[in-house]
Design a protein around this motif. Structure first.
Motif, PDB file in Angstrom:
ATOM      1  N   GLU A 143     101.206  95.314  81.903  1.00 48.52           N
ATOM      2  CA  GLU A 143     102.208  95.846  82.808  1.00 48.52           C
ATOM      3  C   GLU A 143     103.052  94.658  83.266  1.00 48.52           C
ATOM      4  O   GLU A 143     102.511  93.641  83.712  1.00 48.52           O
ATOM      5  CB  GLU A 143     101.543  96.523  83.999  1.00 48.52           C
ATOM      6  CG  GLU A 143     100.706  97.737  83.617  1.00 48.52           C
ATOM      7  CD  GLU A 143     100.032  98.384  84.821  1.00 48.52           C
ATOM      8  OE1 GLU A 143     100.398  98.028  85.972  1.00 48.52           O
ATOM      9  OE2 GLU A 143      99.140  99.230  84.610  1.00 48.52           O
ATOM     10  N   ARG A 145     107.009  93.180  84.999  1.00 48.77           N
ATOM     11  CA  ARG A 145     108.148  93.475  85.863  1.00 48.77           C
ATOM     12  C   ARG A 145     109.415  93.602  85.021  1.00 48.77           C
ATOM     13  O   ARG A 145     109.607  92.873  84.057  1.00 48.77           O
ATOM     14  CB  ARG A 145     108.325  92.371  86.901  1.00 48.77           C
ATOM     15  CG  ARG A 145     107.176  92.281  87.890  1.00 48.77           C
ATOM     16  CD  ARG A 145     107.474  91.273  88.982  1.00 48.77           C
ATOM     17  NE  ARG A 145     106.292  91.086  89.827  1.00 48.77           N
ATOM     18  CZ  ARG A 145     105.834  89.921  90.235  1.00 48.77           C
ATOM     19  NH1 ARG A 145     106.458  88.807  89.879  1.00 48.77           N
ATOM     20  NH2 ARG A 145     104.761  89.846  91.000  1.00 48.77           N
ATOM     21  N   ASP A 147     112.786  96.085  83.277  1.00 47.87           N
ATOM     22  CA  ASP A 147     113.009  96.905  82.091  1.00 47.87           C
ATOM     23  C   ASP A 147     113.180  95.974  80.896  1.00 47.87           C
ATOM     24  O   ASP A 147     114.035  95.084  80.909  1.00 47.87           O
ATOM     25  CB  ASP A 147     114.263  97.771  82.250  1.00 47.87           C
ATOM     26  CG  ASP A 147     114.108  98.810  83.351  1.00 47.87           C
ATOM     27  OD1 ASP A 147     112.967  99.254  83.564  1.00 47.87           O
ATOM     28  OD2 ASP A 147     115.110  99.156  83.994  1.00 47.87           O
ATOM     29  N   GLN A 176     106.156 102.020  77.671  1.00 47.91           N
ATOM     30  CA  GLN A 176     106.652 102.834  78.788  1.00 47.91           C
ATOM     31  C   GLN A 176     107.562 101.991  79.669  1.00 47.91           C
ATOM     32  O   GLN A 176     107.333 100.796  79.847  1.00 47.91           O
ATOM     33  CB  GLN A 176     105.453 103.359  79.598  1.00 47.91           C
ATOM     34  CG  GLN A 176     105.786 104.441  80.586  1.00 47.91           C
ATOM     35  CD  GLN A 176     104.521 104.997  81.254  1.00 47.91           C
ATOM     36  OE1 GLN A 176     103.458 104.389  81.186  1.00 47.91           O
ATOM     37  NE2 GLN A 176     104.645 106.132  81.906  1.00 47.91           N
ATOM     38  N   GLN A 177     108.625 102.626  80.196  1.00 52.38           N
ATOM     39  CA  GLN A 177     109.491 101.965  81.174  1.00 52.38           C
ATOM     40  C   GLN A 177     109.535 102.853  82.404  1.00 52.38           C
ATOM     41  O   GLN A 177     109.727 104.064  82.300  1.00 52.38           O
ATOM     42  CB  GLN A 177     110.897 101.794  80.600  1.00 52.38           C
ATOM     43  CG  GLN A 177     110.930 101.093  79.254  1.00 52.38           C
ATOM     44  CD  GLN A 177     111.785  99.830  79.274  1.00 52.38           C
ATOM     45  OE1 GLN A 177     111.756  99.080  80.242  1.00 52.38           O
ATOM     46  NE2 GLN A 177     112.531  99.606  78.215  1.00 52.38           N
ATOM     47  N   ARG A 178     109.361 102.239  83.599  1.00 52.01           N
ATOM     48  CA  ARG A 178     109.351 103.059  84.800  1.00 52.01           C
ATOM     49  C   ARG A 178     109.673 102.207  86.026  1.00 52.01           C
ATOM     50  O   ARG A 178     109.048 101.176  86.246  1.00 52.01           O
ATOM     51  CB  ARG A 178     107.996 103.737  84.981  1.00 52.01           C
ATOM     52  CG  ARG A 178     106.846 102.762  85.122  1.00 52.01           C
ATOM     53  CD  ARG A 178     105.486 103.434  85.075  1.00 52.01           C
ATOM     54  NE  ARG A 178     104.420 102.478  85.310  1.00 52.01           N
ATOM     55  CZ  ARG A 178     103.218 102.571  84.780  1.00 52.01           C
ATOM     56  NH1 ARG A 178     102.915 103.577  83.991  1.00 52.01           N
ATOM     57  NH2 ARG A 178     102.294 101.666  85.054  1.00 52.01           N
ATOM     58  N   HIS A 179     110.648 102.610  86.801  1.00 52.31           N
ATOM     59  CA  HIS A 179     110.949 102.028  88.108  1.00 52.31           C
ATOM     60  C   HIS A 179     110.955 100.491  88.081  1.00 52.31           C
ATOM     61  O   HIS A 179     110.215  99.835  88.809  1.00 52.31           O
ATOM     62  CB  HIS A 179     109.936 102.520  89.154  1.00 52.31           C
ATOM     63  CG  HIS A 179     109.801 104.003  89.208  1.00 52.31           C
ATOM     64  ND1 HIS A 179     110.859 104.849  89.471  1.00 52.31           N
ATOM     65  CD2 HIS A 179     108.712 104.806  89.009  1.00 52.31           C
ATOM     66  CE1 HIS A 179     110.439 106.095  89.447  1.00 52.31           C
ATOM     67  NE2 HIS A 179     109.154 106.100  89.166  1.00 52.31           N
ATOM     68  N   ASP A 180     111.787  99.929  87.235  1.00 53.26           N
ATOM     69  CA  ASP A 180     111.924  98.474  87.154  1.00 53.26           C
ATOM     70  C   ASP A 180     110.613  97.796  86.767  1.00 53.26           C
ATOM     71  O   ASP A 180     110.320  96.671  87.167  1.00 53.26           O
ATOM     72  CB  ASP A 180     112.448  97.895  88.476  1.00 53.26           C
ATOM     73  CG  ASP A 180     112.987  96.476  88.285  1.00 53.26           C
ATOM     74  OD1 ASP A 180     113.511  96.196  87.188  1.00 53.26           O
ATOM     75  OD2 ASP A 180     112.845  95.656  89.201  1.00 53.26           O
ATOM     76  N   ALA A 181     109.779  98.489  86.002  1.00 52.06           N
ATOM     77  CA  ALA A 181     108.546  97.926  85.462  1.00 52.06           C
ATOM     78  C   ALA A 181     108.320  98.540  84.086  1.00 52.06           C
ATOM     79  O   ALA A 181     108.857  99.617  83.775  1.00 52.06           O
ATOM     80  CB  ALA A 181     107.360  98.208  86.373  1.00 52.06           C
ATOM     81  N   SER A 182     107.568  97.870  83.255  1.00 57.48           N
ATOM     82  CA  SER A 182     107.337  98.335  81.894  1.00 57.48           C
ATOM     83  C   SER A 182     105.881  98.127  81.504  1.00 57.48           C
ATOM     84  O   SER A 182     105.188  97.263  82.054  1.00 57.48           O
ATOM     85  CB  SER A 182     108.242  97.591  80.897  1.00 57.48           C
ATOM     86  OG  SER A 182     109.600  97.698  81.250  1.00 57.48           O
TER      87      SER A 182
END
Length: 245
Positions: A143, A145, A147, A176-182
């Motif tokens: 995980e 920080r 995109d 996966q990409q989500r809320h400014d995290a990947s």
């Protein structure tokens, strides 16, 4: 050996090693799929010494020595890759103690990285798995920080420059990409200290969680943190093949 001074019947040794029943083992031998010390054997009456002879089935090594044990551990977060620690930190010892054997860890995972760690008392296997000349691949899910842009994958596969030299990923996939995290998956065969974290930070994506999910052909699967499972039969043979055993 305990049958006689000439050794133990090959099919009995194969069955004890988990290849299959004696009948299945006899069929494999008759089909020419078994070799002893590099020589194809087609007669099931062949006698072998499990402590000295090398048996392969379909090109995969069969572990005949029942004193050898190789485990997968899903190392929990916070546990250091050591059997003891003067500072009182959690170690691997509680996961090894129930086996009653003196196991070594193959490579290491940092305390803040969880996932697959191999434990074995097979010294030759451990040496080869750890040796850089065999280039055993390691796969991680991280995980991070930010995109991850499309060009990051190519940059990692072509190689990035670190303070101790260049480092290159064999494969890199954005899961996966989500809320400014990947969430990403990265495979490489290097084993330098904190190499995955340093590579991803170099391309602008610091790691917030890192899990090793595979080493060569061995996968973590559904093993929960703190659980172990033995590596046996075909799976062990595939691992040995990777390092030329």
């Amino acid at each position: 050996m305990n049958e006689d001074d000439e050794g133990i019947r090959l099919q009995k040794v194969m069955a004890a090693a988990g290849v299959g029943s004696r009948r299945v083992s006899e069929d494999l031998i008759a089909a020419g799929r078994v070799s002893v010390n590099g020589e194809v054997v087609t007669e099931p009456g062949r006698r072998v010494d499990p402590t000295r002879d090398v048996v392969h089935v379909d090109g995969l090594r069969v572990q005949l020595d029942d004193h050898h044990l190789t485990l997968v551990l899903n190392k929990p977060l916070g546990v250091i890759s050591a059997m003891s620690d003067d500072r009182g930190r959690p170690t691997l010892e509680p996961y090894v103690e129930p086996t009653g054997k003196r196991l070594f860890h193959v490579g290491r995972l940092d305390s803040d990285t969880d996932g697959l760690l191999l434990l074995t008392n097979d010294g030759e296997l451990a040496h080869r798995l750890a040796h850089p000349s065999y280039e055993v691949s390691k796969t991680y899910v991280a995980e991070v920080r930010g995109d991850v842009a499309r060009g990051v994958s190519r940059r990692l596969r072509e190689g990035v420059e670190l303070e101790d030299g260049p480092a290159r990923a064999d494969r890199f996939t954005v899961l996966q990409q989500r809320h400014d995290a990947s969430v990403v998956q990265i495979q490489l065969h290097e084993g330098r200290n904190r190499i995955v974290r340093r590579m991803l930070e170099e391309v602008g994506h610091p790691v917030t969680r890192l899990t090793r999910i595979a080493m060569g052909p061995i996968r973590l699967g559904q093993l929960r943190p703190g659980q172990t499972r033995p590596i046996v039969s075909t799976e062990l043979g595939q691992l040995m093949k990777v390092v030329g055993l």
